[in-house]
Structure formats: structure tokens, C-alpha cells
Write a protein that holds these residues in place. Structure first.
Motif, PDB file in Angstrom:
ATOM      1  N   SER A 155      48.058  39.146  25.822  1.00  0.00           N
ATOM      2  CA  SER A 155      47.246  39.219  24.613  1.00  0.00           C
ATOM      3  C   SER A 155      45.807  38.817  24.903  1.00  0.00           C
ATOM      4  CB  SER A 155      47.841  38.292  23.549  1.00  0.00           C
ATOM      5  OG  SER A 155      47.043  38.259  22.392  1.00  0.00           O
ATOM      6  N   HIS A 156      44.884  39.582  24.325  1.00  0.00           N
ATOM      7  CA  HIS A 156      43.447  39.315  24.468  1.00  0.00           C
ATOM      8  C   HIS A 156      42.981  39.383  25.923  1.00  0.00           C
ATOM      9  CE1 HIS A 156      44.315  37.747  20.463  1.00  0.00           C
ATOM     10  NE2 HIS A 156      43.023  37.857  20.190  1.00  0.00           N
ATOM     11  N   ALA A 157      43.558  40.282  26.690  1.00  0.00           N
ATOM     12  CA  ALA A 157      43.117  40.468  28.071  1.00  0.00           C
ATOM     13  C   ALA A 157      41.657  40.924  28.080  1.00  0.00           C
ATOM     14  CB  ALA A 157      43.990  41.503  28.766  1.00  0.00           C
ATOM     15  N   ARG A 158      40.897  40.418  29.057  1.00  0.00           N
ATOM     16  CA  ARG A 158      39.503  40.827  29.175  1.00  0.00           C
ATOM     17  C   ARG A 158      39.008  40.567  30.590  1.00  0.00           C
ATOM     18  NH1 ARG A 158      38.689  36.169  30.668  1.00  0.00           N
ATOM     19  NH2 ARG A 158      38.028  34.362  29.470  1.00  0.00           N
ATOM     20  N   ILE A 159      37.944  41.260  30.943  1.00  0.00           N
ATOM     21  CA  ILE A 159      37.269  40.988  32.208  1.00  0.00           C
ATOM     22  C   ILE A 159      36.263  39.886  31.925  1.00  0.00           C
ATOM     23  CG2 ILE A 159      35.819  41.924  34.042  1.00  0.00           C
ATOM     24  CD1 ILE A 159      36.953  44.701  33.361  1.00  0.00           C
ATOM     25  N   PRO A 160      36.407  38.721  32.531  1.00  0.00           N
ATOM     26  CA  PRO A 160      35.510  37.601  32.223  1.00  0.00           C
ATOM     27  C   PRO A 160      34.044  37.967  32.433  1.00  0.00           C
ATOM     28  CG  PRO A 160      37.380  36.848  33.510  1.00  0.00           C
ATOM     29  CD  PRO A 160      37.448  38.345  33.510  1.00  0.00           C
ATOM     30  N   ALA A 161      33.205  37.444  31.569  1.00  0.00           N
ATOM     31  CA  ALA A 161      31.773  37.717  31.660  1.00  0.00           C
ATOM     32  C   ALA A 161      31.225  37.297  33.013  1.00  0.00           C
ATOM     33  CB  ALA A 161      31.044  36.969  30.545  1.00  0.00           C
ATOM     34  N   HIS A 162      30.402  38.154  33.580  1.00  0.00           N
ATOM     35  CA  HIS A 162      29.666  37.890  34.819  1.00  0.00           C
ATOM     36  C   HIS A 162      30.516  37.942  36.089  1.00  0.00           C
ATOM     37  CE1 HIS A 162      26.737  36.703  31.881  1.00  0.00           C
ATOM     38  NE2 HIS A 162      27.352  35.571  31.586  1.00  0.00           N
ATOM     39  N   VAL A 163      31.860  38.080  35.964  1.00  0.00           N
ATOM     40  CA  VAL A 163      32.674  37.994  37.180  1.00  0.00           C
ATOM     41  C   VAL A 163      32.377  39.141  38.145  1.00  0.00           C
ATOM     42  CG1 VAL A 163      34.684  39.268  36.285  1.00  0.00           C
ATOM     43  CG2 VAL A 163      34.989  37.532  38.060  1.00  0.00           C
ATOM     44  N   GLU A 164      32.142  40.336  37.616  1.00  0.00           N
ATOM     45  CA  GLU A 164      31.856  41.464  38.504  1.00  0.00           C
ATOM     46  C   GLU A 164      30.528  41.277  39.223  1.00  0.00           C
ATOM     47  OE1 GLU A 164      33.622  45.439  36.758  1.00  0.00           O
ATOM     48  OE2 GLU A 164      32.827  44.219  35.112  1.00  0.00           O
ATOM     49  N   ALA A 165      29.526  40.764  38.508  1.00  0.00           N
ATOM     50  CA  ALA A 165      28.227  40.521  39.137  1.00  0.00           C
ATOM     51  C   ALA A 165      28.323  39.407  40.172  1.00  0.00           C
ATOM     52  CB  ALA A 165      27.190  40.158  38.076  1.00  0.00           C
ATOM     53  N   LEU A 166      29.120  38.375  39.882  1.00  0.00           N
ATOM     54  CA  LEU A 166      29.278  37.283  40.840  1.00  0.00           C
ATOM     55  C   LEU A 166      29.963  37.768  42.109  1.00  0.00           C
ATOM     56  CD1 LEU A 166      30.233  34.440  38.349  1.00  0.00           C
ATOM     57  CD2 LEU A 166      28.326  34.346  39.987  1.00  0.00           C
ATOM     58  N   ILE A 167      30.994  38.594  41.968  1.00  0.00           N
ATOM     59  CA  ILE A 167      31.667  39.135  43.150  1.00  0.00           C
ATOM     60  C   ILE A 167      30.714  40.002  43.960  1.00  0.00           C
ATOM     61  CG2 ILE A 167      33.424  40.806  43.883  1.00  0.00           C
ATOM     62  CD1 ILE A 167      35.305  39.624  41.853  1.00  0.00           C
ATOM     63  N   ALA A 168      29.847  40.718  43.285  1.00  0.00           N
ATOM     64  CA  ALA A 168      28.865  41.556  43.977  1.00  0.00           C
ATOM     65  C   ALA A 168      27.753  40.733  44.611  1.00  0.00           C
ATOM     66  CB  ALA A 168      28.278  42.577  43.016  1.00  0.00           C
TER      67      ALA A 168
END
Length: 215
Positions: A155-168
Motif C-alpha cells: 500500500s502507498h508504494a512510491r519511489i522515494p524523492a531524490h533517490v534516483e538523482a542520488l544514485i546517479a
């Protein structure tokens, strides 16, 4: 976006802060339990304290064992880690029964950085389902060119804010703090392993896929 590069001292300090944050809660609970044992004569309270100490010690040990492989050198000079060991320490993180882990991977030795990446992605996967659910980990391919697919359902699954930019390695703030160092570190390990990481959100399911960068 400008790529952020931390020097070795800053990176090690932030990772140490992250590990301390993960273990301070169960260690604090152990201290509280010992104080109860010292001050209480009530049998029920003493049983409660002993149970708290037992559970908290197990949790602290599991988190340290996980960190030893995910962030450290795993106590070995070798260049490979057994995926069975990775599964064992990953399962140790899921003791609260709020989140379940399903793991499908060959029993094989994989390059150290690939295993470290996989475990760091497990940590990130837990943040995608804040209310708990099921995380499925699938490893396919050989050690030279593996594919990792982690599926989080809840429930309420989401991609955490900024995580993609941090990984990059390109955080929007232009800096990395103790809260963001784990996904930032995962990105460093991914690049060292020659792999790229992608995220897809579909309803209550988040899929994290890591594959060879040249694929």
C-alpha cells in the motif's frame, strides 16, 4: 546536473553515521532493558525486560552483519561473496513481520561490488513501501553480466524523492547528507560494478532493475 563527488573522509564519515543510526535504536533498547532488570523486582517486568533485550540484541546483530557486507569489506580479502550469505543477512533485516522477503538467486559466488549493490538495493526497496508488503528479489545471469530485479508490492508504494538523482550522483541540493548517503553509495557501487539502476512505479508496485551498463 553536476555530479557530486565526496572525498574519502566525507564518504566514510557519512557511512559511519548511517550505520550508527541503524544500530542506535536496538542498542538503546538493550540499555533500557538492563536498567529495568537493575531496578525492578516485579517478575512480569523482569520477563518483559529480558524479552526486550533478547529481541533488541538480535536486531542489532542482524543490522551489523548486514552492514558488514553491504558497506564494508565483509572481513575477507577475496573479490567474491556467496549469494547465500547475502540472502542470510538480507533476511535478518525483516524481523518485524511488516515486510516479507522472497529471494530467488543461484547459489554462487558473485563479484563483491555486485553483491554490495544488490544488498543496497534491498535497503532502497524497503523505503518504497513505507507501510510494508512484499519484496521479491530475483537474480539472473552469470557473475560477469547479472541482472537484478527487485519488486516491492504494498500500500502507498512510491519511489522515494531524490533517490534516483542520488544514485546517479547528481542530488538536486548539490550535496549529500547522512540521510541520502546510502542511495548515493549504491550509485557509486553500481558504477564500480559496471551496472545501471532504473526504477518503475506501477500502481502499488515499484520495480528496481539493475543490469550491465552496456546492455
Amino acid at each position: 546536473m553536476i555530479t557530486v563527488t565526496l572525498d574519502a573522509l566525507d564518504l566514510s564519515a557519512l557511512l559511519c553515521s548511517r550505520v550508527c543510526h541503524d544500530v542506535i535504536s536496538p542498542v538503546g533498547a538493550i540499555v533500557n532493558g538492563l536498567e529495568v532488570l537493575e531496578d525492578e523486582d516485579d517478575a512480569g517486568m523482569r520477563d518483559f525486560a529480558i524479552d526486550l533485550i533478547r529481541k533488541s540484541a538480535k536486531q542489532a546483530s542482524a543490522r551489523l552483519q548486514f552492514a558488514r557486507i553491504a558497506f564494508g569489506a565483509a572481513g575477507s580479502a577475496g573479490a567474491t561473496i556467496d549469494l547465500a550469505d547475502a540472502e542470510s543477512v538480507a533476511r535478518g533485516l525483516f524481523g518485524d513481520e511488516k515486510t516479507k522477503l522472497a529471494w530467488t538467486a543461484p547459489r554462487a559466488l558473485f563479484p563483491k561490488n555486485q553483491v554490495k549493490l544488490l544488498l543496497n538495493l534491498v535497503v532502497i526497496a524497503t523505503t518504497t513501501i513505507p507501510r510494508g508488503g512484499l519484496i521479491t528479489v530475483e537474480v539472473s545471469g552469470e557473475g560477469e553480466a547479472p541482472t537484478f530485479v527487485l519488486t516491492s508490492q504494498g500500500s502507498h508504494a512510491r519511489i522515494p524523492a531524490h533517490v534516483e538523482a542520488l544514485i546517479a550522483g547528481t542530488p538536486e541540493s548539490g550535496s549529500v547528507d547522512a540521510h541520502g548517503v546510502q542511495p548515493y553509495y549504491a550509485g557509486l557501487v553500481a558504477r564500480a560494478a559496471g551496472m545501471r539502476v532504473g526504477f518503475v512505479l506501477d500502481g502499488d508496485t515499484v520495480t528496481i532493475r539493475a543490469e550491465p551498463a552496456q546492455a
